[in-house]
Design a protein around this motif. Structure first.
Motif, PDB file in Angstrom:
ATOM      1  N   GLY A 146       0.797  -1.222   0.000  1.00 20.49           N
ATOM      2  CA  GLY A 146       0.000   0.000   0.000  1.00 20.49           C
ATOM      3  C   GLY A 146       0.828   1.270   0.000  1.00 20.49           C
ATOM      4  N   TRP A 147       2.093   1.188   0.401  1.00 23.01           N
ATOM      5  CA  TRP A 147       2.991   2.348   0.361  1.00 23.01           C
ATOM      6  C   TRP A 147       3.596   2.430  -1.035  1.00 23.01           C
ATOM      7  CZ3 TRP A 147       4.723   5.503   4.660  1.00 23.01           C
ATOM      8  CH2 TRP A 147       4.071   5.194   5.862  1.00 23.01           C
ATOM      9  N   THR A 148       3.646   3.645  -1.603  1.00 17.33           N
ATOM     10  CA  THR A 148       4.162   3.814  -2.961  1.00 17.33           C
ATOM     11  C   THR A 148       5.157   4.965  -3.010  1.00 17.33           C
ATOM     12  OG1 THR A 148       2.367   5.324  -3.579  1.00 17.33           O
ATOM     13  CG2 THR A 148       2.025   2.962  -3.990  1.00 17.33           C
ATOM     14  N   SER A 149       5.967   4.968  -4.080  1.00 19.58           N
ATOM     15  CA  SER A 149       6.882   6.077  -4.327  1.00 19.58           C
ATOM     16  C   SER A 149       6.775   6.482  -5.780  1.00 19.58           C
ATOM     17  CB  SER A 149       8.323   5.676  -4.007  1.00 19.58           C
ATOM     18  OG  SER A 149       9.203   6.760  -4.262  1.00 19.58           O
ATOM     19  N   GLY A 199      14.099  13.454  -9.686  1.00 24.70           N
ATOM     20  CA  GLY A 199      14.008  12.775  -8.402  1.00 24.70           C
ATOM     21  C   GLY A 199      14.321  11.302  -8.494  1.00 24.70           C
ATOM     22  N   VAL A 200      14.700  10.690  -7.356  1.00 23.78           N
ATOM     23  CA  VAL A 200      14.998   9.258  -7.264  1.00 23.78           C
ATOM     24  C   VAL A 200      14.039   8.644  -6.249  1.00 23.78           C
ATOM     25  CG1 VAL A 200      16.730   7.531  -6.637  1.00 23.78           C
ATOM     26  CG2 VAL A 200      17.411   9.608  -7.867  1.00 23.78           C
ATOM     27  N   ALA A 201      13.456   7.495  -6.580  1.00 25.34           N
ATOM     28  CA  ALA A 201      12.397   6.896  -5.769  1.00 25.34           C
ATOM     29  C   ALA A 201      12.876   6.499  -4.372  1.00 25.34           C
ATOM     30  CB  ALA A 201      11.824   5.688  -6.491  1.00 25.34           C
ATOM     31  N   TRP A 202      11.937   6.503  -3.430  1.00 25.54           N
ATOM     32  CA  TRP A 202      12.182   6.012  -2.072  1.00 25.54           C
ATOM     33  C   TRP A 202      12.292   4.490  -2.093  1.00 25.54           C
ATOM     34  CZ3 TRP A 202      11.888   8.874   2.699  1.00 25.54           C
ATOM     35  CH2 TRP A 202      11.611  10.242   2.551  1.00 25.54           C
ATOM     36  N   VAL A 211      13.170   3.774   5.461  1.00 22.34           N
ATOM     37  CA  VAL A 211      13.014   4.125   4.050  1.00 22.34           C
ATOM     38  C   VAL A 211      13.832   5.372   3.775  1.00 22.34           C
ATOM     39  CG1 VAL A 211      10.810   2.998   3.632  1.00 22.34           C
ATOM     40  CG2 VAL A 211      10.840   5.305   4.575  1.00 22.34           C
ATOM     41  N   PHE A 212      14.333   5.466   2.534  1.00 22.69           N
ATOM     42  CA  PHE A 212      15.357   6.475   2.221  1.00 22.69           C
ATOM     43  C   PHE A 212      15.176   6.981   0.805  1.00 22.69           C
ATOM     44  CE2 PHE A 212      19.545   7.365   0.291  1.00 22.69           C
ATOM     45  CZ  PHE A 212      20.026   8.355   1.153  1.00 22.69           C
ATOM     46  N   ALA A 213      15.448   8.302   0.617  1.00 21.04           N
ATOM     47  CA  ALA A 213      15.560   8.900  -0.718  1.00 21.04           C
ATOM     48  C   ALA A 213      16.802   9.776  -0.723  1.00 21.04           C
ATOM     49  CB  ALA A 213      14.328   9.722  -1.065  1.00 21.04           C
ATOM     50  N   ASP A 252      19.612  12.776  -1.740  1.00 20.46           N
ATOM     51  CA  ASP A 252      19.713  14.138  -2.244  1.00 20.46           C
ATOM     52  C   ASP A 252      20.361  14.056  -3.624  1.00 20.46           C
ATOM     53  OD1 ASP A 252      19.690  16.873  -2.410  1.00 20.46           O
ATOM     54  OD2 ASP A 252      21.291  17.213  -0.958  1.00 20.46           O
ATOM     55  N   VAL A 253      19.849  14.800  -4.601  1.00 20.75           N
ATOM     56  CA  VAL A 253      20.377  14.726  -5.954  1.00 20.75           C
ATOM     57  C   VAL A 253      20.697  16.135  -6.451  1.00 20.75           C
ATOM     58  CG1 VAL A 253      19.176  12.591  -6.525  1.00 20.75           C
ATOM     59  CG2 VAL A 253      18.048  14.773  -6.937  1.00 20.75           C
ATOM     60  N   ALA A 254      21.613  16.215  -7.396  1.00 21.42           N
ATOM     61  CA  ALA A 254      22.052  17.493  -7.953  1.00 21.42           C
ATOM     62  C   ALA A 254      21.276  17.820  -9.214  1.00 21.42           C
ATOM     63  CB  ALA A 254      23.550  17.455  -8.230  1.00 21.42           C
ATOM     64  N   ALA A 255      19.965  17.696  -9.153  1.00 19.99           N
ATOM     65  CA  ALA A 255      19.106  18.001 -10.289  1.00 19.99           C
ATOM     66  C   ALA A 255      17.737  18.378  -9.745  1.00 19.99           C
ATOM     67  CB  ALA A 255      18.980  16.788 -11.215  1.00 19.99           C
ATOM     68  N   VAL A 256      17.022  19.206 -10.490  1.00 22.08           N
ATOM     69  CA  VAL A 256      15.688  19.604 -10.067  1.00 22.08           C
ATOM     70  C   VAL A 256      14.773  18.388 -10.086  1.00 22.08           C
ATOM     71  CG1 VAL A 256      13.680  21.014 -10.634  1.00 22.08           C
ATOM     72  CG2 VAL A 256      15.993  21.957 -10.891  1.00 22.08           C
ATOM     73  N   GLY A 257      14.098  18.127  -8.977  1.00 25.97           N
ATOM     74  CA  GLY A 257      13.202  16.981  -8.949  1.00 25.97           C
ATOM     75  C   GLY A 257      12.537  16.781  -7.610  1.00 25.97           C
ATOM     76  N   ASP A 258      11.535  15.881  -7.610  1.00 29.33           N
ATOM     77  CA  ASP A 258      10.795  15.486  -6.408  1.00 29.33           C
ATOM     78  C   ASP A 258      10.857  13.982  -6.242  1.00 29.33           C
ATOM     79  OD1 ASP A 258       9.376  17.917  -5.393  1.00 29.33           O
ATOM     80  OD2 ASP A 258       8.507  17.911  -7.413  1.00 29.33           O
ATOM     81  N   SER A 259      10.861  13.546  -4.986  1.00 28.89           N
ATOM     82  CA  SER A 259      10.727  12.122  -4.653  1.00 28.89           C
ATOM     83  C   SER A 259       9.615  12.007  -3.624  1.00 28.89           C
ATOM     84  CB  SER A 259      12.035  11.562  -4.095  1.00 28.89           C
ATOM     85  OG  SER A 259      13.103  11.746  -5.000  1.00 28.89           O
ATOM     86  N   PHE A 260       8.536  11.285  -3.958  1.00 29.98           N
ATOM     87  CA  PHE A 260       7.358  11.216  -3.095  1.00 29.98           C
ATOM     88  C   PHE A 260       7.261   9.846  -2.435  1.00 29.98           C
ATOM     89  CE2 PHE A 260       6.238  14.092  -6.625  1.00 29.98           C
ATOM     90  CZ  PHE A 260       5.923  15.244  -5.914  1.00 29.98           C
ATOM     91  N   LEU A 261       7.015   9.816  -1.127  1.00 28.98           N
ATOM     92  CA  LEU A 261       6.697   8.601  -0.384  1.00 28.98           C
ATOM     93  C   LEU A 261       5.263   8.748   0.104  1.00 28.98           C
ATOM     94  CD1 LEU A 261       7.541   5.897   1.021  1.00 28.98           C
ATOM     95  CD2 LEU A 261       8.163   7.319   3.009  1.00 28.98           C
ATOM     96  N   VAL A 262       4.344   7.855  -0.372  1.00 34.85           N
ATOM     97  CA  VAL A 262       2.911   8.031  -0.151  1.00 34.85           C
ATOM     98  C   VAL A 262       2.362   6.842   0.641  1.00 34.85           C
ATOM     99  CG1 VAL A 262       0.683   8.487  -1.249  1.00 34.85           C
ATOM    100  CG2 VAL A 262       2.798   9.240  -2.362  1.00 34.85           C
ATOM    101  N   THR A 263       1.570   7.147   1.662  1.00 37.98           N
ATOM    102  CA  THR A 263       0.939   6.106   2.465  1.00 37.98           C
ATOM    103  C   THR A 263      -0.284   5.554   1.748  1.00 37.98           C
ATOM    104  OG1 THR A 263      -0.608   7.576   3.609  1.00 37.98           O
ATOM    105  CG2 THR A 263       1.606   7.361   4.560  1.00 37.98           C
ATOM    106  N   PRO A 264      -0.740   4.372   2.165  1.00 34.83           N
ATOM    107  CA  PRO A 264      -2.071   3.944   1.729  1.00 34.83           C
ATOM    108  C   PRO A 264      -3.134   4.847   2.353  1.00 34.83           C
ATOM    109  CG  PRO A 264      -1.200   2.444   3.372  1.00 34.83           C
ATOM    110  CD  PRO A 264      -0.095   3.383   3.036  1.00 34.83           C
TER     111      PRO A 264
END
Length: 985
Positions: free
Chosen positions: A792-795, A801-804, A818-820, A822-834
């Motif tokens: 149920g948890w998704t990334s 961005g780089v996935a969790w 759980v870990f994501a 830091d990156v040297a580029a514009v982006g988002d990494s989302f960790l989403v609950t059920p």
């Protein structure tokens, strides 16, 4: 060269002037006084011990400093030197030099200071430093170095400025940020050090101030975080030491940097800060309403052995110029008189202007106005007085000779300067003197120090000066010097003797030669330098300034060195020692404060002696020793002789300090069923423990429970008798009836009387009912095989961005987190609950949170979607974290997807190689009660640079629970008498 009117600094870019401002006044203004206590305080452990194995974090991005220190004053066409033909000759050029000694001493020592490569890798360095009895401390943007007085670096290169704030709570902005504009000062009255820098990503911003606990700059420090009084950007912060405060001046802009909003003046409670008192506060006055043209001012900074006479206020000074629309070329003086106890009684006064000989304040409308051989043109910063306004009492306290020295940059090309080729900078310096505590200083001496031929195209430029005077009134001036045929060398010049009108009569000398030049198009240079006096002999000048060891865009170096005039001799001096004990036992007292009139301050060590003896000129002095719980003692007849040591021997009488202790024990109650808690309407008896942390026993301590705070029908007072100092706590029973509704907080307040002495009251908090916790979510990520996420948890990601993923690398609780990255580029990494169903009573989210992200550029936020609606920050609508709050505001530069938002950024704790977890707790929004929700942790990065070490964010132990209080009914048939006064039954 006189004109009427005044000119406010511009609203907008460096291109246009503003509108007329205030004329000088002598009336005292009392409006717009703001007071604020430190929002955070801590004790930073020994710097020496912290630096073992430190890994250097990020540096400032160059654009951060490029965007700061905007110009605050602009010439008005046709005024002052620009009137008529626009031609002007400075009347003080080369004044009296024909009869001068022209024998400026060369430095006896110079050594390499910090460099751009090991510091911020930004422009400018903001070079400054100060000298103490055994050390020289230099600060530049985001780095500090400590040297002995032979030039050996004891600690540095990797000593970040925010290390001095590691005693503040985890996540604190002063602890996690390194935004620059540093100042270091040696407080000779207290034999302590002060280090500061600002934090500007939060709105409002912060002033971060650290005070050394001892004379050792490598020891422990008191760390303070002060939030600024409004949402302005408080730029160019500069401090001065004075007996009644650490004074600060700032140039204020709106957050966009498009409008100058005037000068601001602060006074920080020096005595409390030296004592490590967390309640230290500041007094602030916004000068704009009184004087819109005010800007580029500096506070007075104390030098020497002789304190100012009683009543002499810290004088904040700036120069005024008819080219800016001011009435005359002059020095304007402001006085902020703080009352920290009653802030509304603080006063602010604008004093009359002190005229100077005419000068030309015109400069081109550009940063790039100073020519240098082999490089691009540099910034003159010709709109303000330069660091420091040095004060010295050359007389005695009873018969003072108050002397102030300062300098600023003027044009001597003789023509209207429209570019670097028609501009030639020189240094206007001045000395003001007065002989009492109220009169304004008058000009004793002044000069315009220029070198060589006068020519905007080929002449030498002198600028970026700093000035000080030794104990005999000799003046040392340090500055940068360059021209079309000369690189930017470091120079010194001097004035000696009692005569005036001879300019820098010792001439000038090379301090250190630049081999390279700066080629950056930004023009940034300085933004300041620092001249100070050695407190050991009060003769030796120490100077630090930037230069280039090799030509580069921004690879500056700094130099530190010293010189002295051969005619100078040390002043007479004796020492005051102390031997402070407890009366009766004779045991030494550690941590007692010893003060001498004039601002002298010391603290006693474990032996009851001063951490360092106080140097005083011969005479009779009054000293006071005090400590909380021990009272105070004053000796008014301490005689100091030259070369001798006088000991202040005193004993302090211990006093009791009574505090509430734990646990609170309910010994009787009439609730059904009994629940070992207070319930609404219940009559109960509670054992309340008191402990004496003072240094004297109580004699007959009586405590009376007050009828307030949810307490009704309190029972009889209780006698604790002789509560032993340093002994165990003692509990006594108090009966009362609890009032309120289930879950309310009530407070048991005890009034304390010890014989004839009233002691401060103490309080005991209680809640009505028993807390019942229901866990709704408990996810520790340990039941999955890495790198998978729980069911149920998704990334998901956006752009770079780089996935969790789940990981075994440094979890809060083994084996997984759980870990994501830091990156040297514009982006988002989302960790989403059920989807999670929140009960009608709402819930509280708690999780373990670890982050090491490029500070204020990359970061993480927590967002919520309620009933399938749009994602919003968890704090939207005024919802606040209970603990582990956001600690930074993400920069809007470099395209971060969360630019401008509050976030977790920088380092959560520990080191960059092994970041530490914090616990973040927040109540779910009221709108989530009874609704399905989803949560998502959003890690976002900008276009460049990542944090060093283990860079990224990690989450573990996510728990959502609901807490509710359950109360028992009251048995009204029970007759209950324990602890009650019969008269109340």
């Amino acid at each position: 060269m006189l004109a009427t009117g005044a000119l406010a600094s511009p609203a907008g870019t460096d291109a246009s002037p503003g509108t007329p401002g205030a004329t000088p006044q002598q009336a005292t203004a009392n409006a717009s006084i703001i007071s604020s206590r430190a929002v955070a305080f801590g004790i930073t452990p020994s710097i020496r011990s912290q630096m073992a194995g430190v890994i250097v974090q990020r540096s400032l991005k160059e654009s951060e400093e490029k965007a700061e220190n905007k110009r605050v004053k602009f010439p008005v066409p046709g005024l002052g030197a620009d009137a008529g033909s626009g031609l002007f000759t400075d009347p003080l050029l080369n004044l009296g030099l024909a009869n001068a000694p022209m024998a400026m001493p060369t430095p006896s020592l110079t050594f390499l200071g910090q460099t751009g490569a090991e510091a911020c890798n930004c422009l400018p360095p903001d070079t400054n430093g100060d000298v103490g009895p055994n050390h020289y401390v230099q600060s530049v943007n985001v780095r500090v170095s400590v040297y002995d007085k032979t030039g050996t670096r004891l600690l540095g290169s990797n000593l970040q400025s925010n290390t001095f704030f590691n005693g503040l709570p985890a996540g604190n902005s002063c602890r996690s940020s390194d935004d620059g504009d540093p100042i270091v000062l040696y407080d000779s009255l207290a034999d302590r050090w002060m280090i500061s820098q600002f934090e500007v990503d939060d709105v409002p911003g912060h002033q971060c101030i650290a005070i050394s606990q001892t004379p050792d700059p490598l020891g422990a420090w008191y760390a303070y975080d002060f939030v600024m009084p409004n949402s302005n950007f408080f730029d160019y912060p500069h401090y001065g030491v004075w007996p009644d405060g650490y004074y600060l001046t700032v140039n204020q802009f709106n957050q966009a940097g498009t409008a100058f909003t005037g000068g601001g003046i602060f006074a920080f409670d020096r005595v409390k800060m030296l004592a490590g008192d967390a309640s230290a506060s500041y007094i602030y006055h916004d000068v704009f309403a009184d004087d819109p043209n005010a800007g580029g001012m500096l506070p007075t900074d104390f030098d020497g052995l002789v304190p100012p006479p009683a009543g002499l206020r810290n004088r904040i000074m700036e120069f005024r110029a008819d080219e800016f629309g001011d009435p005359a070329d002059a020095i304007r003086t402001y006085e902020l008189v703080p009352n920290y106890a009653v802030p509304a009684s603080s006063t602010f006064t604008i004093r009359a202007d002190t005229p100077l000989a005419a000068f030309d304040a015109r400069s081109p409308n550009s940063r790039n106005v100073i020519e240098q051989n082999g490089g691009t043109a540099l910034d003159a910063i010709a709109d303000r007085v330069m660091f420091r306004v040095g004060y010295r009492n050359l007389g005695t306290v009873a018969a003072p000779q108050n002397s102030w020295v300062n300098n600023f940059t003027v044009n001597v090309s003789g023509v209207n300067p429209t570019n670097a080729g028609t501009y030639q900078s020189a240094i206007r310096w001045f000395e003001l003197r007065s002989t009492d505590s109220t009169s304004l200083g008058t000009v004793r001496d002044q000069g315009t120090h220029s070198s060589g031929a006068i020519s905007g195209a080929t002449g030498l430029n002198n600028w970026m000066g700093s000035i000080a005077q030794d104990n005999q009134g000799n003046i040392g001036l340090g500055f940068s010097q360059s021209g079309s045929t000369q690189k930017a060398n470091i120079m010194i010049a001097g004035r000696t003797g009692s005569g005036t009108g001879a300019g820098m009569n010792e001439g000038e000398a090379l301090f250190f030669a630049s081999v390279g030049s700066q080629t950056s198009g930004s023009g940034r240079w300085g933004d300041y330098s620092s001249m100070s006096i050695d407190p050991v002999d009060e003769c030796t000048f120490w100077y630090t300034q930037e230069y280039y060891a090799a030509t580069s865009s921004g690879g500056w170096s700094t130099r530190i060195g010293k010189f002295a005039f051969p005619s100078c001799t040390p002043p007479q001096r004796g020492m005051l020692a102390a031997d402070i004990t407890v009366c009766g036992s004779g045991l030494p007292i550690q941590g007692a404060d010893v003060t001498v009139a004039g601002g002298f301050f010391r603290t006693t060590d474990a032996a009851g002696h001063l951490q360092s003896n106080i140097g005083l000129v011969p005479g009779t002095y009054s000293a006071t020793v005090s400590k909380i719980g021990l009272g105070s003692v004053t000796n008014n007849a301490l005689v100091i002789s030259n070369g001798g040591t006088t000991t202040f021997s005193a004993c302090l009488v211990g006093q009791p300090i009574v505090n509430a202790d734990t646990p609170l024990v309910i010994s009787a109650e009439n609730a059904v069923p009994p629940n070992n808690a207070a319930d609404p309407g219940e009559t109960l008896t509670v054992q309340l423990p008191l402990v004496n942390t003072g240094l004297a026993d109580t004699t007959n301590l009586v405590a009376t429970l007050q009828a307030n705070g949810g307490v009704t029908n309190p029972g009889a007072a209780q006698n604790y008798g002789a509560l032993v100092a340093g002994g165990p706590s003692v509990s006594m029973p108090f009966a009362f009836t609890a009032a309120g509704t289930c879950g309310d907080s009530i407070t048991l307040n005890l009034a304390l009387q010890d014989g004839a002495s009233s002691l401060p009251s103490v309080s005991f908090p209680m809640r009505l009912g028993v807390l019942n916790i229901t866990t709704l979510v408990d996810q520790n990520f340990d039941a999955v095989a890495v790198p998978a996420l729980p069911s149920g948890w998704t990334s998901s990601i956006n752009a770079g961005g780089v996935a969790w993923v789940s990981t075994t690398n440094i979890p809060s609780s083994a084996p997984n987190a759980v870990f994501a990255p830091d990156v040297a580029a514009v982006g988002d990494s989302f960790l989403v609950t059920p989807t999670l169903n929140v009960p009608n009573g709402g819930g509280t989210l708690t999780f373990r949170n670890r982050y090491n992200m490029e500070s204020t550029y990359d970061g993480m936020v927590l967002e919520i979607s309620i009933n399938g609606g749009a994602w919003a920050d968890i704090t939207a609508g005024g919802n606040n974290f209970v603990s582990g709050d956001y600690n930074a505001t993400i920069s809007t530069s470099y395209s971060s997807p969360i630019g401008g938002r509050r976030a977790w950024s920088g380092l959560s704790g520990g080191t960059t190689a092994a970041p530490a977890y914090i616990t973040s707790t927040i109540n779910l929004p009221a709108a989530a009660a009874g609704q399905p929700i989803q949560l998502r942790w959003r890690a976002a990065s900008d276009s460049s640079v990542i944090a060093s070490g283990l860079a990224g964010v990690a989450i573990d132990n996510v728990v959502i629970d609901q807490g509710s209080y359950v109360c028992s009914a009251v048995d009204t048939d029970t007759i209950f008498k324990d602890g009650f006064d019969p008269a109340t039954l």
